[in-house]
Design an enzyme around this catalytic site. Structure first.
Site, PDB file in Angstrom:
ATOM      1  N   CYS A 174       1.039  -1.492  -0.165  1.00 30.71           N
ATOM      2  CA  CYS A 174       0.119  -0.412   0.152  1.00 30.71           C
ATOM      3  C   CYS A 174       0.518   1.086  -0.196  1.00 30.71           C
ATOM      4  CB  CYS A 174      -1.003  -0.080   1.138  1.00 30.71           C
ATOM      5  SG  CYS A 174      -2.210   1.404   0.816  1.00 30.71           S
ATOM      6  N   HIS A 206      -3.731  -5.031   0.001  1.00 32.29           N
ATOM      7  CA  HIS A 206      -2.877  -5.383   2.009  1.00 32.29           C
ATOM      8  C   HIS A 206      -2.908  -6.599   2.360  1.00 32.29           C
ATOM      9  CE1 HIS A 206      -2.008  -1.539   3.768  1.00 32.29           C
ATOM     10  NE2 HIS A 206      -3.511  -0.995   3.576  1.00 32.29           N
ATOM     11  N   GLU A 218      -1.983  -8.783   4.145  1.00 35.65           N
ATOM     12  CA  GLU A 218      -1.822  -9.303   5.758  1.00 35.65           C
ATOM     13  C   GLU A 218      -3.273  -8.899   5.905  1.00 35.65           C
ATOM     14  OE1 GLU A 218      -1.096  -4.531   6.242  1.00 35.65           O
ATOM     15  OE2 GLU A 218      -1.116  -5.899   4.295  1.00 35.65           O
TER      16      GLU A 218
END
Length: 246
Positions: free
Chosen positions: A113, A219, A221
């Protein structure tokens, strides 16, 4: 163990905080910590220290992850703010030092990002400070309330690294939590993927092997929030780790 250095997010002095009010804090978002951690992988939060110490720390890292967070300051890429988006110029300089060391020493880099945006600026590119107002042809890619529960399709560039990595996946989707985006692509960067409305969602640095220095706008994660509704984030991370291991 493989040591993966992660750039810090910053909180600056705020006397409204109950603890550490007059102090600056460096932190790691917990989903990022869980994403990076594997057996045999040691995540290391890179501290904000003097350059001589920073170089010593970075020299011990096998790879670098630039995590998400605050906007880049427009001044970092030669512009003046067009609205409320002032960004974090201090963090920009801290992370640019990290990235510069990694590139000059041929270390693997994975930008996420904000990390992708910082990499683009490092290589001479620019950003839309606020994508919705500066690029009216695109949709809204961020909701502060819905956050990582929203997603959109992604189009892999034919024969690109990500197209091969995710070969055979139909209707690939990713989460979306950003309001800035790439305007002018930096030099020596190859686009790996775009959103259907044209935003650059992933790229790689052409002067290193594919996947060794890359960035993504989503993202990975945060992928557990949507589970199998989005592409497998571990495939991406493991491809990066292969470079760190070597």
């Amino acid at each position: 163990m493989i040591k993966i250095g992660i750039s810090s997010c910053f909180l600056y002095p705020d006397m409204g905080r109950t603890v550490f009010g007059p102090k600056s804090l460096s932190y790691l978002e917990n989903d990022m910590g869980r994403y990076i951690t594997q057996k045999g992988v040691l995540p290391v939060l890179i501290p904000d220290v003097e350059q001589a110490y920073l170089v010593d720390i970075l020299s011990e890292m096998d790879g670098i992850v630039l995590q998400g967070g605050s906007d880049l300051a427009p001044e970092t890429y030669g512009e003046q703010p067009v609205g409320q988006w002032r960004g974090d110029a201090y963090r920009d300089q801290y992370e640019l030092r990290i990235l510069d060391h990694a590139i000059k020493n041929s270390k693997p880099v994975f930008g996420i990002c904000r990390g992708l945006q910082l990499m683009n600026v490092y290589f001479g590119g620019t950003l839309y400070q606020d994508t919705l107002t500066q690029n009216p042809n695109v949709g809204d890619h961020r909701s502060a309330q819905l956050y990582d529960t929203i997603k959109h399709p992604i189009d892999f560039v034919e024969n690109s690294f990500l197209a091969r990595l995710y070969q055979g996946i139909t209707d690939p989707q990713v989460n979306t939590v950003h309001h800035q985006s790439i305007k002018d692509l930096g030099r020596d960067l190859e686009v790996y993927a775009r959103s259907p409305d044209g935003i650059i969602e992933a790229f790689g640095y052409t002067k290193e092997p594919e996947g060794k220095v890359m960035g993504v706008q989503w993202h990975p994660e945060f992928s557990p929030t949507l589970g199998n509704e989005v592409i497998d984030a571990d495939i991406l991370y493991n491809a990066f780790l292969e470079h760190a291991k070597s």
